[in-house]
Design a protein around this motif. Structure first.
Motif, PDB file in Angstrom:
ATOM      1  N   GLU A 161       6.030  -9.275   8.004  1.00  0.00           N
ATOM      2  CA  GLU A 161       6.779  -7.742   7.930  1.00  0.00           C
ATOM      3  C   GLU A 161       6.818  -7.300   6.436  1.00  0.00           C
ATOM      4  O   GLU A 161       6.932  -6.102   6.390  1.00  0.00           O
ATOM      5  N   SER A 162       6.816  -7.961   5.604  1.00  0.00           N
ATOM      6  CA  SER A 162       6.751  -7.670   4.183  1.00  0.00           C
ATOM      7  C   SER A 162       5.454  -8.208   3.541  1.00  0.00           C
ATOM      8  O   SER A 162       5.201  -9.510   3.863  1.00  0.00           O
ATOM      9  N   ILE A 163       4.689  -7.574   2.589  1.00  0.00           N
ATOM     10  CA  ILE A 163       3.699  -8.271   1.788  1.00  0.00           C
ATOM     11  C   ILE A 163       3.720  -7.954   0.552  1.00  0.00           C
ATOM     12  O   ILE A 163       2.836  -7.951  -0.615  1.00  0.00           O
ATOM     13  N   ALA A 164       5.107  -7.518   0.184  1.00  0.00           N
ATOM     14  CA  ALA A 164       5.329  -7.232  -1.393  1.00  0.00           C
ATOM     15  C   ALA A 164       5.044  -8.254  -2.406  1.00  0.00           C
ATOM     16  O   ALA A 164       4.236  -8.132  -3.252  1.00  0.00           O
TER      17      ALA A 164
ATOM     18  N   LYS B  90      10.490   0.255  -1.466  1.00  0.00           N
ATOM     19  CA  LYS B  90      11.267  -0.172  -2.550  1.00  0.00           C
ATOM     20  C   LYS B  90      12.196   1.125  -3.443  1.00  0.00           C
ATOM     21  O   LYS B  90      13.280   0.982  -3.586  1.00  0.00           O
ATOM     22  N   ALA B  91      11.496   2.124  -3.473  1.00  0.00           N
ATOM     23  CA  ALA B  91      12.245   3.443  -4.011  1.00  0.00           C
ATOM     24  C   ALA B  91      13.193   4.100  -2.906  1.00  0.00           C
ATOM     25  O   ALA B  91      14.125   4.219  -3.568  1.00  0.00           O
ATOM     26  N   LYS B  92      12.851   3.803  -1.656  1.00  0.00           N
ATOM     27  CA  LYS B  92      13.833   4.189  -0.662  1.00  0.00           C
ATOM     28  C   LYS B  92      15.557   3.487  -0.783  1.00  0.00           C
ATOM     29  O   LYS B  92      16.516   3.884  -0.876  1.00  0.00           O
TER      30      LYS B  92
ATOM     31  N   ASN C  33       8.909  -3.822 -11.086  1.00  0.00           N
ATOM     32  CA  ASN C  33       9.795  -3.458 -12.446  1.00  0.00           C
ATOM     33  C   ASN C  33      10.215  -1.908 -12.221  1.00  0.00           C
ATOM     34  O   ASN C  33      10.506  -1.445 -13.201  1.00  0.00           O
ATOM     35  N   LEU C  34      10.504  -1.525 -10.787  1.00  0.00           N
ATOM     36  CA  LEU C  34      11.030  -0.198 -10.808  1.00  0.00           C
ATOM     37  C   LEU C  34      12.063   0.241 -11.552  1.00  0.00           C
ATOM     38  O   LEU C  34      12.148   1.218 -12.226  1.00  0.00           O
TER      39      LEU C  34
ATOM     40  N   LEU D 149       1.398   0.488  -1.337  1.00  0.00           N
ATOM     41  CA  LEU D 149       1.868   1.781  -1.461  1.00  0.00           C
ATOM     42  C   LEU D 149       2.961   1.980  -0.546  1.00  0.00           C
ATOM     43  O   LEU D 149       4.157   2.512  -0.903  1.00  0.00           O
ATOM     44  N   HIS D 150       3.097   1.493   0.745  1.00  0.00           N
ATOM     45  CA  HIS D 150       4.198   1.592   1.699  1.00  0.00           C
ATOM     46  C   HIS D 150       5.216   0.540   1.166  1.00  0.00           C
ATOM     47  O   HIS D 150       6.249   0.897   1.090  1.00  0.00           O
TER      48      HIS D 150
END
Length: 205
Positions: free
Chosen positions: A5-8, A155-157, A193-194, A149-150
């Motif tokens: 589900e996540s690959i961060a 993360k930005a949302k 590190n956003l 990128l997804h």
């Protein structure tokens, strides 16, 4: 391509792996194409220590009917995240143990190097297994970049970062115009590190 589900975490680890790994030496000769390529054991020896360092590992699953050979590769992260390649299938030159073994070795080498984004040969030595002239390198790496990128967008949302702010921090940190220009390593850095980068940018303004 299947994936968790996540690959961060996996994307960040792969970026570090790609920044550190040294492409294995092409030390085997192909007498038909007069080129050099990396044997499977050489590829494994080059990538395994760096994979382990960054919490990465892989599994490979060969299958086939003796003539059509298929290998699927799964890249795993210690967090439990994973991606699984599309099956790589080719036809063995001979329907016997030698032909099948050669095809499996070739398919394993190609599939592994592709999912890791590692350069592995100057020309196709696959005549030992078959003659696949339509191989496309980099598909797995392109897919990984798209998914990274997804993960960055998600993360930005989650942190309510606007597109304008994202554009500004990309320009501030990397001197680039947008996320499409970022490397996988830069995407991972931005994802991890956003908030800190935004804070740093606003402090410098």
């Amino acid at each position: 391509m299947k994936h968790s589900e996540s690959i961060a975490n996996l994307a960040a680890a792969l970026a570090k792996f790609q920044a550190e790994v040294i492409d294995p030496t092409k030390d085997e000769k192909n007498p038909f194409f007069k080129s050099k390529y990396v044997p499977l054991d050489g590829l494994i020896a080059a990538v395994r220590p760096v994979l382990t360092k960054h919490g990465l590992s892989y599994l490979q699953f060969p299958s086939g009917d003796g003539q059509n050979i298929t290998v699927t590769t799964m890249l795993l992260h210690e967090s439990g995240e994973f991606i699984e390649s599309e099956p790589f299938t080719l036809r063995a030159a001979k329907v016997d143990a030698q032909g099948a073994g050669s095809a499996v070795t070739y398919a394993r080498r190609y599939s592994l190097s592709s999912i890791l984004g590692v350069a592995w040969q100057e020309d196709d030595d696959g005549n030992a297994a078959s003659n696949p002239r339509d191989l496309q390198r980099g598909n797995a790496s392109d897919e990984m970049r798209r998914r990274a990128l997804h993960a960055l967008n998600e993360k930005a949302k989650a942190e309510n970062v606007t597109a304008q702010t994202m554009s500004e921090v990309i320009s501030y940190r990397f001197g680039k115009q947008g996320s499409k220009e970022l490397t996988l390593n830069e995407i991972a850095e931005l994802t991890n590190n956003l908030a800190a980068l935004i804070h740093e940018m606003e402090g410098a303004a």
